[in-house]
Design a protein around this motif. Structure first.
Motif, PDB file in Angstrom:
ATOM      1  N   ALA A 177       0.861  -1.180   0.000  1.00  0.00           N
ATOM      2  CA  ALA A 177       0.000   0.000   0.000  1.00  0.00           C
ATOM      3  C   ALA A 177       0.900   1.234   0.000  1.00  0.00           C
ATOM      4  CB  ALA A 177      -0.911   0.015   1.224  1.00  0.00           C
ATOM      5  N   ARG A 178       0.621   2.148  -0.891  1.00  0.00           N
ATOM      6  CA  ARG A 178       1.436   3.343  -1.041  1.00  0.00           C
ATOM      7  C   ARG A 178       0.567   4.531  -1.446  1.00  0.00           C
ATOM      8  NH1 ARG A 178       4.915   0.638   1.021  1.00  0.00           N
ATOM      9  NH2 ARG A 178       7.088   0.336   0.375  1.00  0.00           N
ATOM     10  N   THR A 179       1.142   5.720  -1.396  1.00  0.00           N
ATOM     11  CA  THR A 179       0.518   6.902  -1.971  1.00  0.00           C
ATOM     12  C   THR A 179       1.147   7.152  -3.331  1.00  0.00           C
ATOM     13  OG1 THR A 179       0.085   7.915   0.188  1.00  0.00           O
ATOM     14  CG2 THR A 179       0.070   9.372  -1.717  1.00  0.00           C
ATOM     15  N   LEU A 180       0.308   7.252  -4.332  1.00  0.00           N
ATOM     16  CA  LEU A 180       0.770   7.453  -5.697  1.00  0.00           C
ATOM     17  C   LEU A 180       1.117   8.925  -5.894  1.00  0.00           C
ATOM     18  CD1 LEU A 180       1.065   6.100  -8.518  1.00  0.00           C
ATOM     19  CD2 LEU A 180      -1.305   6.752  -8.940  1.00  0.00           C
ATOM     20  N   VAL A 181       2.346   9.197  -6.308  1.00  0.00           N
ATOM     21  CA  VAL A 181       2.778  10.579  -6.491  1.00  0.00           C
ATOM     22  C   VAL A 181       2.770  10.954  -7.969  1.00  0.00           C
ATOM     23  CG1 VAL A 181       4.645  12.245  -6.146  1.00  0.00           C
ATOM     24  CG2 VAL A 181       4.182  10.504  -4.405  1.00  0.00           C
ATOM     25  N   ILE A 182       3.422  10.159  -8.778  1.00  0.00           N
ATOM     26  CA  ILE A 182       3.496  10.433 -10.209  1.00  0.00           C
ATOM     27  C   ILE A 182       3.051   9.194 -10.963  1.00  0.00           C
ATOM     28  CG2 ILE A 182       4.966  11.103 -12.142  1.00  0.00           C
ATOM     29  CD1 ILE A 182       6.800  12.487 -10.153  1.00  0.00           C
ATOM     30  N   ALA A 183       2.039   9.347 -11.783  1.00  0.00           N
ATOM     31  CA  ALA A 183       1.520   8.198 -12.523  1.00  0.00           C
ATOM     32  C   ALA A 183       1.828   8.282 -14.005  1.00  0.00           C
ATOM     33  CB  ALA A 183       0.017   8.086 -12.319  1.00  0.00           C
ATOM     34  N   ASP A 184       2.445   9.383 -14.440  1.00  0.00           N
ATOM     35  CA  ASP A 184       2.748   9.547 -15.852  1.00  0.00           C
ATOM     36  C   ASP A 184       4.117   8.957 -16.181  1.00  0.00           C
ATOM     37  OD1 ASP A 184       0.366  10.931 -16.191  1.00  0.00           O
ATOM     38  OD2 ASP A 184       1.300  12.847 -15.688  1.00  0.00           O
ATOM     39  N   GLY A 185       4.323   8.663 -17.446  1.00  0.00           N
ATOM     40  CA  GLY A 185       5.619   8.184 -17.876  1.00  0.00           C
ATOM     41  C   GLY A 185       5.819   6.704 -17.636  1.00  0.00           C
ATOM     42  N   GLU A 186       7.064   6.261 -17.783  1.00  0.00           N
ATOM     43  CA  GLU A 186       7.366   4.843 -17.669  1.00  0.00           C
ATOM     44  C   GLU A 186       7.553   4.397 -16.227  1.00  0.00           C
ATOM     45  OE1 GLU A 186      10.711   3.988 -20.081  1.00  0.00           O
ATOM     46  OE2 GLU A 186       9.701   4.467 -21.976  1.00  0.00           O
ATOM     47  N   ASP A 187       7.878   5.332 -15.323  1.00  0.00           N
ATOM     48  CA  ASP A 187       8.088   4.997 -13.919  1.00  0.00           C
ATOM     49  C   ASP A 187       6.962   5.561 -13.063  1.00  0.00           C
ATOM     50  OD1 ASP A 187      10.454   3.775 -14.576  1.00  0.00           O
ATOM     51  OD2 ASP A 187      11.666   5.543 -14.162  1.00  0.00           O
ATOM     52  N   ILE A 188       6.668   4.872 -11.967  1.00  0.00           N
ATOM     53  CA  ILE A 188       5.653   5.313 -11.020  1.00  0.00           C
ATOM     54  C   ILE A 188       6.331   5.592  -9.683  1.00  0.00           C
ATOM     55  CG2 ILE A 188       3.620   4.602  -9.706  1.00  0.00           C
ATOM     56  CD1 ILE A 188       2.650   3.085 -12.087  1.00  0.00           C
ATOM     57  N   SER A 189       6.150   6.798  -9.163  1.00  0.00           N
ATOM     58  CA  SER A 189       6.721   7.178  -7.866  1.00  0.00           C
ATOM     59  C   SER A 189       5.693   6.927  -6.775  1.00  0.00           C
ATOM     60  CB  SER A 189       7.139   8.653  -7.868  1.00  0.00           C
ATOM     61  OG  SER A 189       8.160   8.867  -8.815  1.00  0.00           O
TER      62      SER A 189
END
Length: 218
Positions: A177-189
């Motif tokens: 379980a995490r908080t999604l910061v960046i969902a764009d691009g090839e990597d997810i933060s």
């Protein structure tokens, strides 16, 4: 002929039968939460106020109650127990599993939908959404955001957005379980819920599925 008191008492019974307060019943029907408050049942000069046919129709609809069934709430004797009356409940259950068991190989399919025999049923009352499942938090790994005993409702269809809390599974089989910061691009933060845990950046190609947490009991 139904009396003013009988109708309002029947609405209260309908609410209790569906494990709701009168205001909760109104809210579920899309009405103002105060619609069925006791203060709304009489005018300031003492005249009786009746529920509108529109509001009554809405609560019958969201609880899947026909008028004949509602009539049974109207005609019940004061000392009758709701549990003694065989009435159809508008209830719906969803699968629930302890979060610690979620990484089991047979707990989810490749799309992130619950599968296997380890899931229990969680009754959500009148809420019907087949896209939901529940994970129960055990221990303090998600503190301070979620605590031991909290229940998370997860949607398999709601699109995760930046800032959402999510459940995801990696190709290696880890579920977190995490908080999604960046969902764009090839990597997810992703930001850890527990400040002592490390934040992560995961290539999208290494994520099997990701689902959005839409509600938590806290």
């Amino acid at each position: 002929m139904f009396s003013h008191k009988q109708i309002w008492t029947a609405i209260d019974r309908l609410a209790r039968y569906n494990n709701l307060s009168a205001s909760g019943l109104a809210r579920r029907a899309g009405l103002d939460p105060t619609t069925f408050n006791k203060s709304k049942r009489f005018a300031k000069d003492g005249r009786a106020r009746w529920p509108s046919t529109e509001s009554l129709a809405k609560v019958l609809s969201v609880t899947n109650t026909d008028f004949d069934t509602f009539n049974r709430f109207v005609t019940m004797r004061p000392n009758d127990e709701l549990s003694s009356v065989d009435l159809p409940r508008d209830s719906s259950s969803i699968p629930m599993l302890e979060f610690s068991e979620a990484a089991s190989n047979d707990a989810f399919d490749s799309d992130g939908d619950p599968t296997g025999d380890n899931w229990q049923a969680l009754d959500l009352g009148a809420l019907k959404d087949p896209s939901l499942y529940a994970l129960k938090v055990k221990g303090g790994e998600m503190e301070p955001v979620y605590r031991d005993g909290d229940v998370l409702l997860v949607s398999t269809t709601a699109e995760p957005r930046s800032g959402d809390r999510v459940i995801l599974r990696t190709n290696a089989g880890e579920i977190t379980a995490r908080t999604l910061v960046i969902a764009d691009g090839e990597d997810i933060s992703l930001v850890a819920l527990n400040p002592e845990a490390a934040n992560t950046e995961i290539p999208r190609s290494e994520i099997t599925w990701i689902s959005r947490i839409v509600w938590a009991s806290q």
